[in-house]
Design a protein around this motif. Structure first.
Motif, PDB file in Angstrom:
ATOM      1  N   ARG A 176      27.013  -2.641  -6.954  1.00 48.29           N
ATOM      2  CA  ARG A 176      27.774  -3.783  -5.661  1.00 48.29           C
ATOM      3  C   ARG A 176      28.189  -2.275  -4.383  1.00 48.29           C
ATOM      4  O   ARG A 176      28.403  -2.762  -3.396  1.00 48.29           O
ATOM      5  N   LYS A 221      28.142 -14.482  -0.383  1.00 44.67           N
ATOM      6  CA  LYS A 221      27.487 -14.572  -0.580  1.00 44.67           C
ATOM      7  C   LYS A 221      26.547 -15.082  -2.324  1.00 44.67           C
ATOM      8  O   LYS A 221      25.821 -15.742  -2.115  1.00 44.67           O
ATOM      9  N   GLU A 237      22.245 -15.658 -13.597  1.00 43.89           N
ATOM     10  CA  GLU A 237      23.398 -14.710 -12.778  1.00 43.89           C
ATOM     11  C   GLU A 237      23.335 -13.238 -12.619  1.00 43.89           C
ATOM     12  O   GLU A 237      23.266 -12.783 -11.509  1.00 43.89           O
ATOM     13  N   LEU A 288      19.657 -12.558 -12.737  1.00 43.78           N
ATOM     14  CA  LEU A 288      19.131 -12.437 -11.942  1.00 43.78           C
ATOM     15  C   LEU A 288      19.256 -12.706  -9.957  1.00 43.78           C
ATOM     16  O   LEU A 288      19.220 -12.052  -9.073  1.00 43.78           O
ATOM     17  N   GLU A 289      20.334 -13.358 -10.526  1.00 41.37           N
ATOM     18  CA  GLU A 289      21.044 -14.056  -8.663  1.00 41.37           C
ATOM     19  C   GLU A 289      21.730 -12.094  -7.749  1.00 41.37           C
ATOM     20  O   GLU A 289      21.639 -12.118  -6.849  1.00 41.37           O
ATOM     21  N   ALA A 324      20.944  -9.365  -8.981  1.00 40.09           N
ATOM     22  CA  ALA A 324      20.199  -8.489  -8.753  1.00 40.09           C
ATOM     23  C   ALA A 324      19.733  -8.643  -7.688  1.00 40.09           C
ATOM     24  O   ALA A 324      19.182  -7.436  -6.115  1.00 40.09           O
ATOM     25  N   GLU A 325      18.732 -10.168  -7.360  1.00 43.66           N
ATOM     26  CA  GLU A 325      18.469 -10.546  -5.454  1.00 43.66           C
ATOM     27  C   GLU A 325      19.774  -9.637  -4.733  1.00 43.66           C
ATOM     28  O   GLU A 325      19.518  -9.641  -3.610  1.00 43.66           O
ATOM     29  N   ILE A 326      20.928 -10.518  -4.405  1.00 45.79           N
ATOM     30  CA  ILE A 326      22.084 -10.731  -3.805  1.00 45.79           C
ATOM     31  C   ILE A 326      21.690  -9.229  -3.345  1.00 45.79           C
ATOM     32  O   ILE A 326      22.239  -8.336  -2.127  1.00 45.79           O
ATOM     33  N   GLY A 376      20.759  -6.383  -4.530  1.00 50.97           N
ATOM     34  CA  GLY A 376      19.619  -5.177  -4.314  1.00 50.97           C
ATOM     35  C   GLY A 376      18.914  -4.186  -5.119  1.00 50.97           C
ATOM     36  O   GLY A 376      18.719  -3.096  -4.677  1.00 50.97           O
ATOM     37  N   ASP A 380      17.092  -3.731  -9.183  1.00 47.15           N
ATOM     38  CA  ASP A 380      16.494  -3.927  -9.812  1.00 47.15           C
ATOM     39  C   ASP A 380      16.363  -4.673 -10.991  1.00 47.15           C
ATOM     40  O   ASP A 380      17.104  -3.311 -12.262  1.00 47.15           O
ATOM     41  N   ALA A 381      16.133  -5.719 -11.668  1.00 44.16           N
ATOM     42  CA  ALA A 381      16.731  -6.376 -12.822  1.00 44.16           C
ATOM     43  C   ALA A 381      16.154  -5.740 -14.080  1.00 44.16           C
ATOM     44  O   ALA A 381      17.141  -5.579 -15.390  1.00 44.16           O
ATOM     45  N   GLU A 382      15.113  -5.354 -14.261  1.00 40.74           N
ATOM     46  CA  GLU A 382      14.173  -5.069 -14.795  1.00 40.74           C
ATOM     47  C   GLU A 382      14.581  -3.997 -15.405  1.00 40.74           C
ATOM     48  O   GLU A 382      15.328  -3.586 -15.872  1.00 40.74           O
TER      49      GLU A 382
END
Length: 79
Positions: free
Chosen positions: A21, A34, A56, A58-59, A61-63, A65, A67-69
């Motif tokens: 973050r 967001k 959550e 995954l969300e 990670a998307e917001i 930015g 890489d969740a994996e």
């Protein structure tokens, strides 16, 4: 099953999310907006008072930015 709140892996997850973050230049308040949540939601996640679920994560990670994996792989190595 082992309790996860307060575990080494949970603490590492919190540190990972805070770092991501901050690297994204977002405050807790901006991230909460967001997510469609209150700032206290993010504060509870980051203080370890609340455990997030995989959706959550995954969300976030998307917001934020990240890489969740890659994040999960990093956390997997912590005992």
């Amino acid at each position: 099953m082992v309790k996860t709140l307060g575990s080494a892996r949970h603490k590492a997850l919190i540190a990972y999310l805070i770092e991501a973050r901050e690297r994204a230049g977002l405050t807790q308040t901006e991230l909460a907006e967001k997510l469609g949540e209150y700032q206290s939601f993010v504060a509870r996640l980051e203080s370890g008072q609340r455990r997030g679920d995989v959706l959550e994560f995954l969300e976030l990670a998307e917001i934020i930015g990240f890489d969740a994996e890659a994040g999960l792989r990093q956390l997997q190595s912590i005992d």
